[in-house]
Write a protein that holds these residues in place. Structure first.
Motif, short mmCIF file in Angstrom:
data_model
loop_
_atom_site.label_atom_id
_atom_site.label_comp_id
_atom_site.label_asym_id
_atom_site.label_seq_id
_atom_site.Cartn_x
_atom_site.Cartn_y
_atom_site.Cartn_z
N GLY A 28 35.73 -90.84 -85.37
CA GLY A 28 35.72 -91.23 -86.78
C GLY A 28 34.33 -91.50 -87.30
N ARG A 29 33.49 -92.11 -86.45
CA ARG A 29 32.10 -92.37 -86.87
C ARG A 29 31.36 -91.06 -87.12
NH1 ARG A 29 27.47 -92.18 -84.34
NH2 ARG A 29 28.38 -92.04 -82.24
N ARG A 30 31.53 -90.10 -86.23
CA ARG A 30 30.85 -88.81 -86.39
C ARG A 30 31.37 -88.05 -87.61
NH1 ARG A 30 30.09 -85.98 -80.44
NH2 ARG A 30 29.30 -87.79 -79.32
N ALA A 31 32.63 -88.32 -87.98
CA ALA A 31 33.21 -87.65 -89.15
C ALA A 31 32.77 -88.29 -90.46
CB ALA A 31 34.74 -87.67 -89.06
N GLY A 32 32.15 -89.47 -90.40
CA GLY A 32 31.68 -90.15 -91.60
C GLY A 32 32.69 -91.08 -92.23
N ALA A 33 33.75 -91.45 -91.49
CA ALA A 33 34.76 -92.35 -92.04
C ALA A 33 34.14 -93.70 -92.38
CB ALA A 33 35.89 -92.54 -91.03
N ALA A 34 34.62 -94.29 -93.48
CA ALA A 34 34.05 -95.56 -93.94
C ALA A 34 34.54 -96.74 -93.13
CB ALA A 34 34.39 -95.76 -95.42
N VAL A 35 35.81 -96.70 -92.74
CA VAL A 35 36.40 -97.79 -91.98
C VAL A 35 36.77 -97.28 -90.59
CG1 VAL A 35 38.35 -99.40 -91.81
CG2 VAL A 35 37.29 -98.96 -94.03
N LEU A 36 36.25 -97.95 -89.59
CA LEU A 36 36.53 -97.61 -88.19
C LEU A 36 37.10 -98.87 -87.54
CD1 LEU A 36 33.10 -95.88 -87.50
CD2 LEU A 36 35.27 -94.71 -87.96
N ALA A 37 38.42 -98.96 -87.55
CA ALA A 37 39.09 -100.18 -87.09
C ALA A 37 39.54 -100.02 -85.64
CB ALA A 37 40.28 -100.48 -87.98
N GLY A 38 38.91 -100.76 -84.76
CA GLY A 38 39.34 -100.78 -83.37
C GLY A 38 40.38 -101.86 -83.18
N VAL A 39 41.46 -101.54 -82.45
CA VAL A 39 42.50 -102.53 -82.19
C VAL A 39 42.52 -102.85 -80.69
CG1 VAL A 39 43.89 -101.87 -84.17
CG2 VAL A 39 44.30 -100.76 -81.97
N LEU A 40 42.97 -104.07 -80.39
CA LEU A 40 42.85 -104.59 -79.03
C LEU A 40 44.15 -104.50 -78.24
CD1 LEU A 40 40.64 -107.71 -79.84
CD2 LEU A 40 39.91 -105.45 -79.04
N THR A 41 45.00 -103.56 -78.60
CA THR A 41 46.28 -103.38 -77.91
C THR A 41 46.26 -102.21 -76.94
OG1 THR A 41 47.04 -102.14 -79.85
CG2 THR A 41 47.70 -104.45 -79.71
N GLY A 42 45.10 -101.61 -76.74
CA GLY A 42 45.02 -100.42 -75.91
C GLY A 42 44.11 -100.60 -74.71
N PRO A 43 43.62 -99.50 -74.16
CA PRO A 43 42.90 -99.56 -72.88
C PRO A 43 41.45 -99.99 -72.95
CG PRO A 43 43.07 -97.29 -73.64
CD PRO A 43 43.88 -98.12 -74.60
#
Length: 231
Positions: A180-195
């Motif tokens: 998402g960062r490389r695509a230029g997305a404005a919001v990059l929301a990481g969630v803490l339910t994964g690995p």
């Protein structure tokens, strides 16, 4: 965020599959003679965990030559199906409501996965989620694997986004966030339910850290300025 598209991952983000994915991986490499208790097994599992979010096929290709990688991937999909049949799949609490709230407010939703199209369909069938998204994409739909931006950009193109700053990415793995960062997305929301950990997600470029995907609608509707942690 008017005219926005939310690219949201499945496993670990909206789908709580316990250890099904890792168990299927272990069973798949066992068909090639790499079994628990060996150094080769520990190396392979470490590689798998580090690269969660990239395509399953790419992980196998990083471990084996092409014929064995294809065989392992097929074994993985078979094991995954069998494990889902025995154990079932469950949505992360609040995930279904999140998808509904986003779409009802005019945000289009694309569900992404690092798994193949066949496995993605198995998940959507199990949860009866085919009508929960405007678009679903898997690695077969993009020229390059994550963390390259192709999958997010494909979603933006297919859903008619006229500015990548209207793209929101939500995922539980570093490759999903970096894509998402490389695509230029404005919001990059990481969630803490994964690995992957908070530190992993921040290092990949997360603009926000959320406890779960259930917190995403409030972030989107607030048109929030980037913040390092919301959890």
């Amino acid at each position: 965020m008017t005219g926005a598209v939310a690219c949201i991952d499945l496993a670990g983000t909206t789908v709580a599959d316990g250890d099904i994915v890792e168990t299927a991986f272990a069973e798949a490499i066992a068909t090639l003679g790499i079994v628990s208790g060996t150094a080769a097994f520990e190396r392979a599992v470490a590689r798998f965990r580090d690269t969660r979010g990239a395509s399953d096929a790419a992980v196998f290709r990083s471990l084996f030559d092409e014929p064995r990688a294809q065989a392992a991937h097929m074994a993985f999909e078979r094991s995954y199906d069998q494990l889902v049949d025995r154990r079932g799949l469950f949505a992360v609490p609040g995930a279904a409501d999140t998808l509904k709230r986003l779409r009802s407010s005019g945000v289009r939703v694309c569900l992404l996965t690092g798994s193949g199209r066949r496995t993605q369909a198995r998940v959507l069938d199990a949860l009866d989620w085919w009508d929960r998204a405007d678009l679903t994409l898997s690695p077969e739909d993009a020229a390059r694997d994550r963390p390259c931006p192709d999958l997010v950009l494909t979603a933006a193109l297919r859903l008619g986004v006229d500015d990548v700053r209207h793209v929101i990415v939500c995922g539980a793995t570093a490759p999903a966030i970096e894509s998402g960062r490389r695509a230029g997305a404005a919001v990059l929301a990481g969630v803490l339910t994964g690995p992957h950990s908070r530190d992993d997600l921040l290092a990949a470029g997360a603009t926000h850290i959320l406890p779960t995907v259930a917190d995403l609608p409030a972030l989107v509707h607030a048109d929030a300025a980037p913040a390092r942690d919301h959890g």
